[in-house]
Write an enzyme that holds these catalytic residues in place. Structure first.
Site, PDB file in Angstrom:
ATOM      1  N   SER A  63      19.328  41.442  34.292  1.00 55.00           N
ATOM      2  CA  SER A  63      19.222  40.270  33.414  1.00 55.00           C
ATOM      3  C   SER A  63      20.446  39.383  33.603  1.00 55.00           C
ATOM      4  CB  SER A  63      19.163  40.717  31.953  1.00 55.00           C
ATOM      5  OG  SER A  63      19.422  39.616  31.094  1.00 55.00           O
ATOM      6  N   HIS A  79      25.374  38.397  29.631  1.00 56.86           N
ATOM      7  CA  HIS A  79      25.385  39.514  30.582  1.00 56.86           C
ATOM      8  C   HIS A  79      26.458  39.319  31.665  1.00 56.86           C
ATOM      9  CE1 HIS A  79      21.532  41.634  29.267  1.00 56.86           C
ATOM     10  NE2 HIS A  79      21.831  40.753  28.348  1.00 56.86           N
ATOM     11  N   HIS A 117       1.232  33.800  39.790  1.00 56.02           N
ATOM     12  CA  HIS A 117      -0.209  33.531  39.647  1.00 56.02           C
ATOM     13  C   HIS A 117      -1.156  34.395  40.496  1.00 56.02           C
ATOM     14  CE1 HIS A 117       1.172  29.608  37.901  1.00 56.02           C
ATOM     15  NE2 HIS A 117       2.035  29.636  38.905  1.00 56.02           N
ATOM     16  N   GLU A 171      33.077  39.631  16.049  1.00 51.97           N
ATOM     17  CA  GLU A 171      31.632  39.828  15.971  1.00 51.97           C
ATOM     18  C   GLU A 171      31.272  41.243  16.438  1.00 51.97           C
ATOM     19  OE1 GLU A 171      27.613  37.447  17.450  1.00 51.97           O
ATOM     20  OE2 GLU A 171      29.548  36.932  18.324  1.00 51.97           O
TER      21      GLU A 171
END
Ligand SMILES: Cc1ncc(COP(=O)(O)O)c(C=O)c1O
Length: 394
Positions: A184, A189, A216, A331
C-alpha cells in the site's frame, strides 16, 4: 501545544513538480509513468513482475480474485480456506471473503504482533488452499518456516506487505517470499502515491492474469495481447475481453509521485529504525519494570517500524497512558483493527477460528502505537520520550 501526528507529508517539491508535469502533459490515465514505476519497483525488490493499482486493498482484491479465477492453473475452489492472522487490517480479509473463500483466523504473537506459526499449523485442514501472512506494523512473519509449511501442503502464499515495504527478513525484502506480495502507498505508509498499491509476483501466468483482471477483463495491458488477438480474429482487437475484471488502475499522477518516493524509501526506513532504537533505549527502565514492552522484531528481521507499538501491562494502563499522550498532542492508535474476530462485521462473514486468540486479545486490549515517521526530528523524539516518562514520573 506541540503536535506529534501519526504521520506527516513525506513528499516535497520533487513529487509536486512531477505531478504537475503529468497534468501538463495531458496524459493522465495509466501509461508510461505507471509502467516506469512498476519497472522501478520490481527492480528495487528484485521481482519479475509488479502491477500498480489504486490502493493496497485493491492489491489484495486482485490477488484473491486471481487465485479463484478459472483461467489460473491450480486455481482455488469456492469455499476453500485461507489462513489469516486475527490481527490485521480489514481489507486483508474482505477480498478473501468477496472472492468466495473462507478466512480462517489464527492467533497473533503478542511479542512480535505477527501470526503464530504453531496456530497456522493447527489450522491447516482438508479445505485449506492458501495462507495470507501479514507483516504487521513493519515487522515480519517468520517467512522461511512459513514457506516450508506452504510448500509441504501445496498452498498458495499471499503476503500482505501493506505495512512493511522495505523490511528486510532473512536477507530479502518481505513481500518477495510468497506467490504474490501486496503493498500500500496510502499517505501514512512507507512511501506514498497519495492512494495506491502494488502487486508483485515471480509467476508470469499470475501477473498476466492480474493485468487482465485489473482492467475490465480487457487485453489492452496484457503482454501476450497479440496471441489473444490472433485467437479471436472476429473481434475488434482494440476491444477484446477475455475474462471478468475490475477497474483497479492507478493514474499517471500517482506513478509520478511513486517514482520520486521510491528513491527515498531506504532513507525513510533508516529514520524509522533510528526512531525506534532511540525510544527502546529511552524506555529501557520502564520496560524492565514491566509497565510496557515494545514490539519485538522477529528473528532475522530489520523491522521498519510503521509506528512504535507497545503492549501495556493491563487495559487500565493502556487507557490512561493513551489519554495522557493524546492530551499532550501525541496521536495514538489501537493496533490496527485489533482482534478482527471481535469486530461486528464478522457476524455476517462465514469464517473459522482456530484456538482462543488470546495473543490477539492482548494486542487489542493492551496495545497502542504512535507514529515513527521519517519526518520526525530529534526534538520530536525527545518530546515523545519525555511525555511517556513524565506519565510514569520516571
Ligand atoms: C495490512 C494492511 N493491508 C491492507 C491495507 C489496505 O491498504 P489501502 O489503505 O492502501 O487500501 C492496509 C492499510 O493500511 C493494511 O495495513
Amino acid at each position: 501545544m506541540r503536535k506529534i501526528p501519526l504521520n506527516e507529508c513525506t513528499f516535497g517539491e520533487d513529487e509536486i513538480q512531477a505531478a504537475i508535469a503529468v497534468l501538463r502533459s495531458g496524459h493522465l490515465t495509466m501509461g508510461s509513468q505507471c509502467e516506469a514505476f512498476e519497472n522501478r519497483f520490481a527492480r528495487e525488490l528484485g521481482v519479475r513482475n509488479a502491477l500498480f493499482v489504486n490502493s493496497g486493498s485493491s492489491a489484495n482484491l486482485l490477488a484473491a480474485f486471481a487465485l479463484v479465477n478459472p483461467a489460473l492453473q491450480g486455481h482455488c475452489p469456492p469455499g476453500g480456506e485461507v489462513i489469516v492472522p486475527a490481527v490485521t487490517w480489514s481489507t486483508t480479509i474482505w477480498p478473501i471473503v468477496q472472492a468466495g473463500l473462507t478466512p480462517v483466523l489464527v492467533d497473533s504473537d503478542p511479542q512480535t504482533f505477527q501470526m503464530d506459526l504453531q496456530q497456522v499449523k493447527a489450522a491447516i485442514g482438508p479445505k485449506t488452499v492458501g495462507i495470507c501472512p501479514v507483516h504487521v506494523l513493519g515487522n515480519a512473519v517468520p517467512m522461511i518456516a512459513l514457506q516450508a509449511l506452504a510448500k509441504q501442503h501445496d498452498l498458495w502464499l499471499i503476503e500482505d506487505t501493506c505495512e512493511a515495504l522495505g523490511t528486510r527478513h532473512a536477507g530479502k525484502d518481505v513481500g518477495t517470499f510468497g506467490d504474490i506480495g501486496t503493498f500500500s502507498f496510502y499517505f501514512s505508509h512507507h512511501i506514498t502515491t497519495i492512494e495506491g498499491g502494488m502487486v508483485v509476483t515471480d509467476n508470469d501466468e499470475l501477473a498476466e492474469l492480474m493485468r487482465c483482471l485489473r482492467a475490465h477483463g480487457w487485453t489492452r495491458q496484457m503482454k501476450g495481447r497479440a496471441a489473444m488477438e490472433a485467437k479471436h480474429p472476429e473481434i475488434d482487437p482494440r476491444f477484446l475481453f477475455v475474462n471478468t475484471g475490475f477497474n483497479l488502475r492507478a493514474t499517471e499522477i500517482n506513478a509520478a509521485f511513486g517514482l520520486k518516493q521510491i528513491e527515498k524509501l531506504r532513507t525513510f526506513n533508516k529514520t524509522r529504525i533510528r526512531n525506534a532504537e532511540f525510544w527502546n533505549k529511552e524506555f529501557a527502565t520502564l520496560i524492565q519494570t514491566g509497565y510496557f514492552r515494545p514490539m519485538q522484531p522477529t528473528e532475522g528481521t530489520e523491522s521498519t517500524w510503521f509506528g512504535y507499538p507497545i503492549i501495556c501491562k493491563d487495559i487500565e494502563l493502556r487507557k490512561q497512558l493513551g489519554a495522557h499522550l493524546e492530551k499532550n498532542g501525541i496521536e495514538t492508535r489501537p493496533v490496527i483493527c485489533g482482534n478482527l474476530a471481535r469486530q461486528p462485521a464478522f457476524k455476517m462473514i462465514p469464517h473459522r477460528i482456530v484456538g482462543a486468540l488470546k495473543g490477539a486479545d492482548e494486542i487489542m486490549d493492551c496495545g497502542l502505537f504512535w507514529g515513527s515517521h521519517p519526518v520526525m526530528n530529534e526534538n520530536d523524539l525527545s518530546y515523545v520520550a519525555n511525555t511517556v516518562k513524565g506519565f510514569f514520573k520516571a
